[in-house]
Write a protein that holds these residues in place. Structure first.
Motif, PDB file in Angstrom:
ATOM      1  N   UNK A 149      36.410  37.724  21.709  1.00  0.00           N
ATOM      2  CA  UNK A 149      36.529  38.194  23.092  1.00  0.00           C
ATOM      3  C   UNK A 149      36.093  37.097  24.050  1.00  0.00           C
ATOM      4  N   UNK A 150      36.858  36.939  25.120  1.00  0.00           N
ATOM      5  CA  UNK A 150      36.489  35.979  26.162  1.00  0.00           C
ATOM      6  C   UNK A 150      36.778  36.588  27.531  1.00  0.00           C
ATOM      7  N   UNK A 151      36.057  36.083  28.520  1.00  0.00           N
ATOM      8  CA  UNK A 151      36.231  36.541  29.891  1.00  0.00           C
ATOM      9  C   UNK A 151      36.108  35.342  30.817  1.00  0.00           C
ATOM     10  N   UNK A 152      37.063  35.237  31.742  1.00  0.00           N
ATOM     11  CA  UNK A 152      37.101  34.106  32.684  1.00  0.00           C
ATOM     12  C   UNK A 152      37.261  34.644  34.099  1.00  0.00           C
ATOM     13  N   UNK A 153      36.686  33.931  35.032  1.00  0.00           N
ATOM     14  CA  UNK A 153      36.867  34.300  36.437  1.00  0.00           C
ATOM     15  C   UNK A 153      38.035  33.531  37.025  1.00  0.00           C
ATOM     16  N   UNK A 154      38.829  34.246  37.791  1.00  0.00           N
ATOM     17  CA  UNK A 154      39.969  33.641  38.481  1.00  0.00           C
ATOM     18  C   UNK A 154      39.750  33.836  39.976  1.00  0.00           C
ATOM     19  N   UNK A 155      39.518  32.761  40.690  1.00  0.00           N
ATOM     20  CA  UNK A 155      39.285  32.837  42.130  1.00  0.00           C
ATOM     21  C   UNK A 155      40.615  32.790  42.859  1.00  0.00           C
ATOM     22  N   UNK A 156      40.855  33.807  43.703  1.00  0.00           N
ATOM     23  CA  UNK A 156      42.059  33.880  44.508  1.00  0.00           C
ATOM     24  C   UNK A 156      41.671  34.026  45.967  1.00  0.00           C
ATOM     25  N   UNK A 204      42.194  36.334  47.999  1.00  0.00           N
ATOM     26  CA  UNK A 204      41.720  37.668  48.359  1.00  0.00           C
ATOM     27  C   UNK A 204      40.498  38.090  47.562  1.00  0.00           C
ATOM     28  N   UNK A 205      39.953  37.212  46.763  1.00  0.00           N
ATOM     29  CA  UNK A 205      38.753  37.548  46.015  1.00  0.00           C
ATOM     30  C   UNK A 205      38.817  37.084  44.577  1.00  0.00           C
ATOM     31  N   UNK A 206      38.025  37.726  43.733  1.00  0.00           N
ATOM     32  CA  UNK A 206      37.886  37.323  42.342  1.00  0.00           C
ATOM     33  C   UNK A 206      38.558  38.332  41.428  1.00  0.00           C
ATOM     34  N   UNK A 207      39.221  37.821  40.399  1.00  0.00           N
ATOM     35  CA  UNK A 207      39.720  38.664  39.321  1.00  0.00           C
ATOM     36  C   UNK A 207      39.121  38.165  38.008  1.00  0.00           C
ATOM     37  N   UNK A 208      39.131  39.038  37.029  1.00  0.00           N
ATOM     38  CA  UNK A 208      38.603  38.690  35.718  1.00  0.00           C
ATOM     39  C   UNK A 208      39.734  38.688  34.709  1.00  0.00           C
ATOM     40  N   UNK A 209      39.855  37.595  33.994  1.00  0.00           N
ATOM     41  CA  UNK A 209      40.853  37.482  32.938  1.00  0.00           C
ATOM     42  C   UNK A 209      40.176  37.780  31.606  1.00  0.00           C
ATOM     43  N   UNK A 210      40.680  38.820  30.930  1.00  0.00           N
ATOM     44  CA  UNK A 210      40.101  39.260  29.669  1.00  0.00           C
ATOM     45  C   UNK A 210      41.010  38.863  28.518  1.00  0.00           C
ATOM     46  N   UNK A 211      40.418  38.332  27.475  1.00  0.00           N
ATOM     47  CA  UNK A 211      41.162  37.943  26.280  1.00  0.00           C
ATOM     48  C   UNK A 211      40.547  38.663  25.081  1.00  0.00           C
TER      49      UNK A 211
END
Length: 457
Positions: A66-73, A75-82
């Motif tokens: 399992x991995x989790x990454x932050x994606x800055x956009x 309009x804010x932050x999203x989380x990319x889950x693997x």
């Protein structure tokens, strides 16, 4: 490698999450950083809610990919889950409660560690400083409400309880909810879930649309006790001591259900505080309760408290067996006493500033073999100080049972050794043995190997 029980997803926050600075993003995104690993472990615990395991290493091993990454956009932050647990999704969409709690993790990890730099600790902080830190962490999580009267009941109890005990916690929660009282727990399963479930049904009956189901946890325990989905406000405190302080600062009364070492730790924490002379007149309704089958459990607890802390400690609580309605009535009456006291002393309803908490109960205790051997578990000292070290002893057992660091330490160095006054050690050993026999140390069906040895000679 892909599994049928894994999901990849890009998740946006539900509600508002403040924009993150580039420094915060860099610290959270560093694959080798301890902060990112802390965030990853806590996030996995949220996504893996409903797990039948209370062994954090087992969960981490099962989802090692399992991995989790932050994606800055913009309009804010999203989380990319693997390779996230599929149980957190329905038809490819994340369950709303899981998404809320996932971003609560992001909020608390960043704020706690960035604003207070808690990776360096608050070891030299004063009592007032720590109390203000707890306040600010809770305020940042939007826990505080403008209320006209006290209404928050904290429910403590074990994650490993029998079905009839769990059903009773729901019954008590239902009675509390019918009286428009809100619930705060450690947010996990068992006695932490039951009261919330009962109160949620009662709130629906009473057309309460803003019911609060507050869950307070900390990084060391969250993997073993993943938050239950009823929680609608989740706060991850930095350590067990600040978590315990958050309970008694936000709660207006406490109900204790059957549990194991963690519940004993909570009881000793609160009794130690209430026994301090500066808290002699502070009202704090406290009830121990369970179904009729659990009467012997509370007799053991009551006897241990009397033998170790004395009759004054026993006078700080009531034991009510198999009567959820009476528990709720006592709590409702206690709320009125708290309201009158706080009005008279100009204290806030949303945070218990007047309660004095000695530093012995505030500074984090690291459960190493050396520190545990150094606990002062002897009679002849101020009773609240004995309660403080007893609390640390039970906290160490919790660490050895379910916290990753404690489990690793036990594997490397063997069981913790608890020393002290022989008479006291005999009482402690008997109580712990009863917990083991009653399967209160691990989830039912699992074989328990004690992480401790009580030295009774």
């Amino acid at each position: 490698m892909k599994y049928e029980d894994r999901v990849d997803a890009l998740v946006a926050p539900k509600g508002a999450l403040e924009m993150l600075s580039q420094d915060e993003i860099a610290r959270m995104s560093s694959q080798s950083g301890s902060l990112h690993e802390l965030f990853r472990r806590c996030a996995l615990a949220i996504l893996n809610c409903g797990s039948d395991s209370d062994d954090p290493s087992e969960v981490m091993e099962q989802f090692h990919d399992f991995e989790i990454h932050m994606v800055q956009q913009e309009r804010g932050v999203k989380l990319q889950l693997v390779n996230a647990p599929a149980s957190a999704f329905v038809d490819g969409r994340m369950i709303s409660s899981v998404r809320e709690m996932l971003f609560s993790v992001l909020r608390d990890i960043i704020f706690t560690y960035h604003e207070y730099n808690l990776d360096r600790g608050l070891n030299n902080a004063s009592s007032d400083k720590i109390t203000n830190v707890v306040f600010e962490l809770l305020r940042n999580a939007n826990v505080f409400r403008r209320i006209q009267a006290p209404d928050m009941v904290v429910c403590w109890g074990g994650h490993s309880i029998a079905r009839h005990e769990y059903d009773y916690t729901k019954h008590v929660g239902h009675e509390l909810g019918l009286r428009h009282l809100n619930i705060c727990t450690g947010c996990g399963p068992g006695a932490m879930k039951g009261p919330m479930k009962g109160a949620a049904i009662a709130h629906a009956k009473q057309r309460v649309t803003n019911g609060v189901y507050l869950g307070l946890t900390e990084p060391g325990i969250i993997a073993a006790e993943s938050p239950n989905p009823i929680v609608n406000q989740l706060v991850i405190m930095p350590d067990i001591e600040k978590r315990l302080e958050a309970f008694v600062r936000t709660g207006h009364g406490i109900v204790v259900f059957p549990g194991g070492a963690g519940t004993a730790e909570e009881i000793l924490y609160l009794l130690g505080i209430l026994l301090h002379p500066r808290n002699a007149d502070v009202p704090f309704p406290l009830v121990f309760t369970g179904p009729k089958e659990s009467a012997a459990y509370f007799e053991q607890i009551h006897s241990f408290i009397g033998d170790v802390l004395g009759p004054e400690a026993q006078n700080k609580y009531r034991i009510i067996i198999d009567d959820g309605a009476e528990v709720a009535r006592v709590m409702a009456q206690g709320m009125e006493e708290v309201r009158q006291y706080r009005k008279a002393h100009h204290d806030a309803f949303y945070y218990n500033w007047k309660l004095f908490i000695p530093e012995e109960f505030q500074h984090p205790f690291e459960p190493t073999h050396e520190n545990i051997r150094g606990l002062n578990l002897h009679f002849g000292q101020e009773v609240h100080l004995l309660a403080a070290d007893l609390r640390r002893a039970f906290s160490s057992i919790v660490a050895g049972n379910v916290k990753a660091q404690g489990i690793a330490s036990i594997k490397q160095h063997g069981p913790f050794e608890i020393h002290g006054d022989p008479k006291l050690m005999q009482k402690l050993d008997a109580l712990l043995e009863a917990f083991v026999v009653q399967q209160r140390m691990k989830l039912p069906g699992s074989v328990y190997e004690p992480c401790y040895r009580v030295i009774t000679d």
